[in-house]
Design a protein around this motif. Structure first.
Motif, PDB file in Angstrom:
ATOM      1  N   ASP A 130       0.811  -1.219   0.000  1.00 37.55           N
ATOM      2  CA  ASP A 130       0.000   0.000   0.000  1.00 37.55           C
ATOM      3  C   ASP A 130       0.844   1.269   0.000  1.00 37.55           C
ATOM      4  OD1 ASP A 130      -2.472  -1.374   0.002  1.00 37.55           O
ATOM      5  OD2 ASP A 130      -2.280  -1.743   2.150  1.00 37.55           O
ATOM      6  N   PRO A 185       3.216   4.160  -1.961  1.00 37.17           N
ATOM      7  CA  PRO A 185       3.156   4.789  -3.299  1.00 37.17           C
ATOM      8  C   PRO A 185       4.124   4.191  -4.315  1.00 37.17           C
ATOM      9  CG  PRO A 185       3.164   6.452  -1.557  1.00 37.17           C
ATOM     10  CD  PRO A 185       3.462   5.148  -0.896  1.00 37.17           C
ATOM     11  N   LYS A 240      -2.264   1.617  -9.484  1.00 34.91           N
ATOM     12  CA  LYS A 240      -2.072   3.003  -9.049  1.00 34.91           C
ATOM     13  C   LYS A 240      -2.211   3.132  -7.540  1.00 34.91           C
ATOM     14  CE  LYS A 240      -3.536   5.363 -13.286  1.00 34.91           C
ATOM     15  NZ  LYS A 240      -4.546   6.286 -13.876  1.00 34.91           N
ATOM     16  N   SER A 241      -3.132   2.384  -6.966  1.00 32.53           N
ATOM     17  CA  SER A 241      -3.329   2.382  -5.517  1.00 32.53           C
ATOM     18  C   SER A 241      -4.095   1.125  -5.151  1.00 32.53           C
ATOM     19  CB  SER A 241      -4.097   3.622  -5.049  1.00 32.53           C
ATOM     20  OG  SER A 241      -4.341   3.559  -3.655  1.00 32.53           O
ATOM     21  N   ARG A 250      -4.761  -0.306  -2.406  1.00 28.33           N
ATOM     22  CA  ARG A 250      -5.669  -0.156  -1.276  1.00 28.33           C
ATOM     23  C   ARG A 250      -6.978   0.513  -1.707  1.00 28.33           C
ATOM     24  NH1 ARG A 250      -4.969   1.531   4.694  1.00 28.33           N
ATOM     25  NH2 ARG A 250      -2.924   0.614   4.406  1.00 28.33           N
ATOM     26  N   ALA A 251      -6.877   1.577  -2.488  1.00 28.50           N
ATOM     27  CA  ALA A 251      -8.071   2.334  -2.886  1.00 28.50           C
ATOM     28  C   ALA A 251      -8.876   1.622  -3.952  1.00 28.50           C
ATOM     29  CB  ALA A 251      -7.661   3.718  -3.375  1.00 28.50           C
TER      30      ALA A 251
END
Length: 218
Positions: free
Chosen positions: A75, A77, A150-151, A153-154
């Protein structure tokens, strides 16, 4: 311009002991369709199997013991950037349809039941993932996977609730019960999926006192 998301409405006799999603699944199955309550497990699980070795690549500091569910920087960047070359090599290889199918079957069979932060084993089967793989254009799958990266977690959240199989294609359906509404991350995924040519829609359910009034949904 953002794509329009098809909306359907239906009235059902709601059973508080059964989730609304499962009640819709039961209705669709009774109508001769194959419907599964899959929610956030379909595309992430497919990604997790196809990119298994990349996710678990032994980068310095990524793992502290052999039984971790995933890399410690999942998680962070720089999760992708630390593995950029490995991911890009795999993306290029997966552009070949035979490679995709072989990769899926090989790693599903070899790793089934082993923890992976993207794969929820109780919700998926090799047949299900292979069907999605065969019925989805690679450019759409690649776009979904890159958005996940890209993310993680999101973007592991917000996928539609159901996958509904028609004879030659499938549809993703977000279910909303009485008083419920679409969340921003759900709208974003719906728009993204439709933008990639994947059929996705919403179904809003209201309570109905007369069971025989429940009509065909899809």
């Amino acid at each position: 311009p953002k794509p329009n998301i098809l909306r359907r409405d239906i009235a059902l006799v709601l059973d508080r002991s059964v989730s609304i999603e499962q009640q819709v699944v039961n209705l669709l199955n009774d109508q001769g369709l194959i419907a599964l309550h899959i929610e956030n497990h379909l595309f992430p699980s497919l990604f997790g199997v196809l990119f298994w070795e990349v996710i678990f690549s032994p980068l310095p500091g990524a793992f502290h013991h052999p039984f971790e569910r995933g890399p410690t920087d999942l998680d962070e960047p720089d999760f992708y950037s630390q593995r950029a070359q490995l991911f890009e090599d795999r993306f290029r290889a997966l552009a070949n349809g035979d490679y995709r199918a072989n990769q899926l079957q090989r790693w599903f069979d070899a790793k089934q039941g082993i923890a992976n932060p993207f794969v929820y084993w109780p919700a998926v089967s090799s047949d299900l993932l292979l069907r999605i793989l065969n019925q989805t254009h690679w450019s759409a799958l690649e776009a979904i996977f890159r958005r996940l990266l890209k993310s993680p977690r999101a973007f592991r959240k917000g996928f539609p609730d159901l996958v509904v199989f028609h004879p030659e294609a499938y549809e993703l359906v977000e279910i909303k019960g009485p008083g419920d509404r679409l969340q921003k991350h759900q709208i974003a995924w719906l728009e993204f999926l439709v933008g990639q040519g994947i059929e996705a829609s919403t179904l809003f359910v209201t309570a109905e006192d007369i069971r025989e009034n429940a009509s065909t949904v899809l």
